[in-house]
Design a protein around this motif. Sequence first.
Motif, short mmCIF file in Angstrom:
data_model
loop_
_atom_site.label_atom_id
_atom_site.label_comp_id
_atom_site.label_asym_id
_atom_site.label_seq_id
_atom_site.Cartn_x
_atom_site.Cartn_y
_atom_site.Cartn_z
N ILE A 252 24.55 -48.82 -11.81
CA ILE A 252 24.21 -49.01 -13.22
C ILE A 252 22.69 -49.14 -13.33
N PHE A 253 22.10 -48.34 -14.22
CA PHE A 253 20.67 -48.37 -14.50
C PHE A 253 20.44 -48.96 -15.88
N SER A 254 19.29 -49.61 -16.03
CA SER A 254 18.84 -50.12 -17.32
C SER A 254 17.59 -49.36 -17.71
N PHE A 255 17.46 -49.03 -18.99
CA PHE A 255 16.24 -48.41 -19.50
C PHE A 255 15.36 -49.49 -20.10
N SER A 256 14.07 -49.26 -20.16
CA SER A 256 13.13 -50.23 -20.71
C SER A 256 13.19 -50.30 -22.23
N THR A 257 13.83 -49.32 -22.84
CA THR A 257 13.95 -49.23 -24.28
C THR A 257 15.24 -48.47 -24.61
N LYS A 258 15.66 -48.48 -25.85
CA LYS A 258 16.80 -47.65 -26.23
C LYS A 258 16.37 -46.18 -26.15
N VAL A 259 17.27 -45.36 -25.64
CA VAL A 259 16.98 -43.94 -25.43
C VAL A 259 18.07 -43.10 -26.10
N ASP A 260 17.65 -42.02 -26.76
CA ASP A 260 18.58 -41.03 -27.29
C ASP A 260 18.75 -39.96 -26.21
N LEU A 261 19.85 -40.05 -25.47
CA LEU A 261 20.09 -39.14 -24.35
C LEU A 261 20.60 -37.79 -24.83
N LYS A 262 20.11 -36.73 -24.17
CA LYS A 262 20.52 -35.37 -24.48
C LYS A 262 21.22 -34.71 -23.30
N ARG A 263 20.84 -35.12 -22.08
CA ARG A 263 21.36 -34.47 -20.87
C ARG A 263 21.42 -35.51 -19.75
N MET B 15 10.98 -33.86 -22.25
CA MET B 15 11.92 -34.95 -22.03
C MET B 15 11.68 -35.54 -20.65
N LYS B 16 11.79 -36.84 -20.58
CA LYS B 16 11.61 -37.46 -19.28
C LYS B 16 12.91 -38.07 -18.79
N ASN B 17 12.96 -38.27 -17.47
CA ASN B 17 14.11 -38.91 -16.84
C ASN B 17 13.90 -40.42 -16.92
N TRP B 18 14.66 -41.09 -17.75
CA TRP B 18 14.49 -42.51 -18.02
C TRP B 18 14.95 -43.39 -16.86
N ILE B 19 15.58 -42.82 -15.86
CA ILE B 19 16.02 -43.60 -14.70
C ILE B 19 14.84 -43.91 -13.77
N LEU B 20 13.84 -43.06 -13.75
CA LEU B 20 12.71 -43.26 -12.85
C LEU B 20 11.99 -44.57 -13.15
N LYS B 21 11.57 -45.25 -12.10
CA LYS B 21 10.85 -46.53 -12.25
C LYS B 21 9.60 -46.34 -13.10
N ALA C 279 19.58 -39.45 -9.73
CA ALA C 279 20.37 -39.67 -10.94
C ALA C 279 19.48 -39.26 -12.11
N LEU C 280 20.06 -38.59 -13.10
CA LEU C 280 19.27 -37.99 -14.18
C LEU C 280 19.78 -38.42 -15.55
N ALA C 281 18.85 -38.85 -16.40
CA ALA C 281 19.17 -39.23 -17.78
C ALA C 281 17.99 -38.81 -18.66
N PHE C 282 18.10 -37.63 -19.25
CA PHE C 282 17.01 -37.06 -20.03
C PHE C 282 17.21 -37.30 -21.52
N GLY C 283 16.13 -37.64 -22.18
CA GLY C 283 16.16 -37.86 -23.61
C GLY C 283 14.82 -38.35 -24.11
N GLU C 284 14.83 -38.86 -25.33
CA GLU C 284 13.61 -39.35 -25.98
C GLU C 284 13.84 -40.81 -26.38
N GLU C 285 12.75 -41.53 -26.52
CA GLU C 285 12.85 -42.91 -27.00
C GLU C 285 13.50 -42.90 -28.38
N SER C 286 14.46 -43.79 -28.56
CA SER C 286 15.17 -43.87 -29.83
C SER C 286 14.23 -44.38 -30.92
#
Length: 148
Positions: free
Chosen positions: A51-62, A1-7, A135-142
């Motif tokens: 507020i952060f934006s992701f480049s794609t929809k993400v299914d967050l787990k943690r 899983m990656k942190n989707w907040i990272l640039k 800031a941490l937002a872990f998950g997979e691309e939806s």
Amino acid sequence: MKNWILKENGGSIVEFSSQYHHESRCLNLLTRDPTLCWFSGRSPAVPQHVIFSFSTKVDLKRVGIYLHGESNQNPKYLIIQTSLDGKNFTTVAESELEQRAGDHLFDLPELVTASFIKFIITENFGGSGIFVTKALAFGEESMDHTRS
């Protein structure tokens, strides 16, 4: 899983409440460097938010934050919200935090699909300003990866 907040993973900042100066800018949260931080402005009162934006929809787990050290500027109360449209946010985690360095992570009871994530700090431990290292937002691309 990656942190989707990272640039490097497509994260970007949509909005933040304040920052102290350019060395402690909110943009530091988009990097992996643990020596950089976001330090909010010293005089604006809490709550503080980003507020952060992701480049794609993400299914967050943690979700959560990382704090480098112990200080009165550490967040004491944290609310994490997600959104698909950047306007309507739903709380997915809310907690009083311990005054300690390290990860403050929250496993979500079910996957949360999001395009945006908002961190709100409503209280600190008595200092002036808020200090957050990561800031941490872990998950997979939806599977439905198109943005709404």
